[in-house]
Write an enzyme that holds these catalytic residues in place. Structure first.
Site, mmCIF file in Angstrom:
data_model
loop_
_atom_site.group_PDB
_atom_site.id
_atom_site.type_symbol
_atom_site.label_atom_id
_atom_site.label_comp_id
_atom_site.label_asym_id
_atom_site.label_seq_id
_atom_site.Cartn_x
_atom_site.Cartn_y
_atom_site.Cartn_z
ATOM 1 N N ASP A 38 -10.835 2.551 2.817
ATOM 2 C CA ASP A 38 -10.706 1.649 3.599
ATOM 3 C C ASP A 38 -11.862 2.717 4.680
ATOM 4 O O ASP A 38 -12.103 2.568 5.282
ATOM 5 C CB ASP A 38 -9.114 1.433 3.863
ATOM 6 N N LYS A 68 1.126 -1.293 0.167
ATOM 7 C CA LYS A 68 0.010 0.110 0.065
ATOM 8 C C LYS A 68 0.934 1.065 0.266
ATOM 9 O O LYS A 68 0.460 2.450 -0.525
ATOM 10 C CB LYS A 68 -0.918 0.077 1.277
#
Ligand code: NAP
Length: 262
Positions: free
Chosen positions: A99, A66
């Site tokens: 998220d 990420k």
């Protein structure tokens, strides 16, 4: 040829994202295929380059790539300032993070938790925790404490957001309204130990790990708290990525129901 997407990570065999996006595509009539790519630990950029050269339209990015995905992006959204979990290949590479909105939607819409003014404990300071702080603040939480095994990481993350405080686990006190476990400790079995009284009757204990009765959830339930796993966040963050790519918002409820039914 269908538009191509995938989730990239290492390991990736366990990922439910292809299953979820196949359902979203069928439900909305979108012509796309969504696969999984296991990139070598030192081969993220090369794997993405190859996928793009083959005409791909976007990627979901998971552990451990990420942060690399943020560096790979030509531009990123405000919510992806620290870590990127979604890449859009259009006019270069746009990095975003779904998220935070995924967690907040699961808490507030699916679980009916009022976040405004609430005391929230965020456990962990890694990629998942970094991704959700902004969204929790935007949802109006009253007090946000970040606790982490490595205190300096919690302090560094808290310092980026006015009003957010950092703590070690042992120094926590009083009951919290919502406790979010964003550590990877649950996977190995032993959750961070919280002082007695932090999780209590009336606490919503949320484990980002999905599909498992983790030790954190078991401990929370033993304290009288309500325990929920991260399946809803998984489906909601996927829906936000789908929306970014296709401009269509899928109905998450039937997919979450089917996922929970196993
Ligand atoms: P990460 O960047 O590797 O961070 C791991 C975090 O866990 C760090 O804060 C680390 O603390 C802590 N930790 C690890 N082992 C620990 C232990 N034994 N005791 C206490 N703390 C420990 O991982 P991540 O990307 O943030 O992911 C965290 C979890 O969230 C994973 O289980 C992931 O699957 C899940 N997740 C779920 C969703 C969803 O949609 N449901 C989305 C994203 C992530 P230190 O800083 O001290 O090392």
């Amino acid at each position: 040829m269908s538009d191509r997407y995938a989730v990239i990570g290492n390991p990736i065999a366990h990922s439910k994202s292809p299953w979820i996006h196949a359902r979203f595509a069928r439900q909305t009539g979108q012509d796309l295929e969504y696969g999984r790519i296991e990139a070598p630990l030192d081969g993220f950029a090369a794997a993405v380059d190859e996928f793009r050269a083959a005409g791909a339209r976007g990627l979901n990015v998971t552990v451990p790539f990420k942060e690399q995905a943020r560096r790979y992006s030509d531009r990123v959204s405000a919510r992806a300032a620290l870590v990127v979990n979604t890449l859009v290949f259009q006019d270069g590479v746009f990095g975003d993070n779904t998220d935070g909105v995924g967690l907040v939607r699961d808490l507030s819409v699916n679980l009916g938790v009022e976040l405004k003014g609430r005391k929230v404990l965020l456990m962990g300071a890694g990629g998942a925790a970094q991704a959700v702080v902004g969204a929790l603040l935007e949802a109006g939480v009253g007090r946000l404490v970040i606790a982490n095994r490595t205190l300096a990481r919690a302090q560094a993350l808290a310092a980026r957001f006015p009003g957010v405080t950092a703590s070690g686990y042992a120094a926590l006190d009083g009951p919290v309204d919502v406790a979010v476990n964003a550590t990877s400790a649950g996977l190995a079995g032993k959750p961070p130990e919280l002082p007695q009284g932090v999780l209590a009757k009336g606490t919503l204990a949320y484990d980002m790990v999905y599909g498992k009765e983790t030790a954190f959830l078991a401990a929370a339930r033993a304290s009288g708290a309500r325990g929920v796993d991260g399946s809803g966040m998984l489906v909601e963050q996927a829906a936000e990525s789908f929306f970014l790519w296709r401009g269509v918002r899928p109905d998450t409820a039937p997919v979450l129901k089917e996922l929970r039914a196993g």
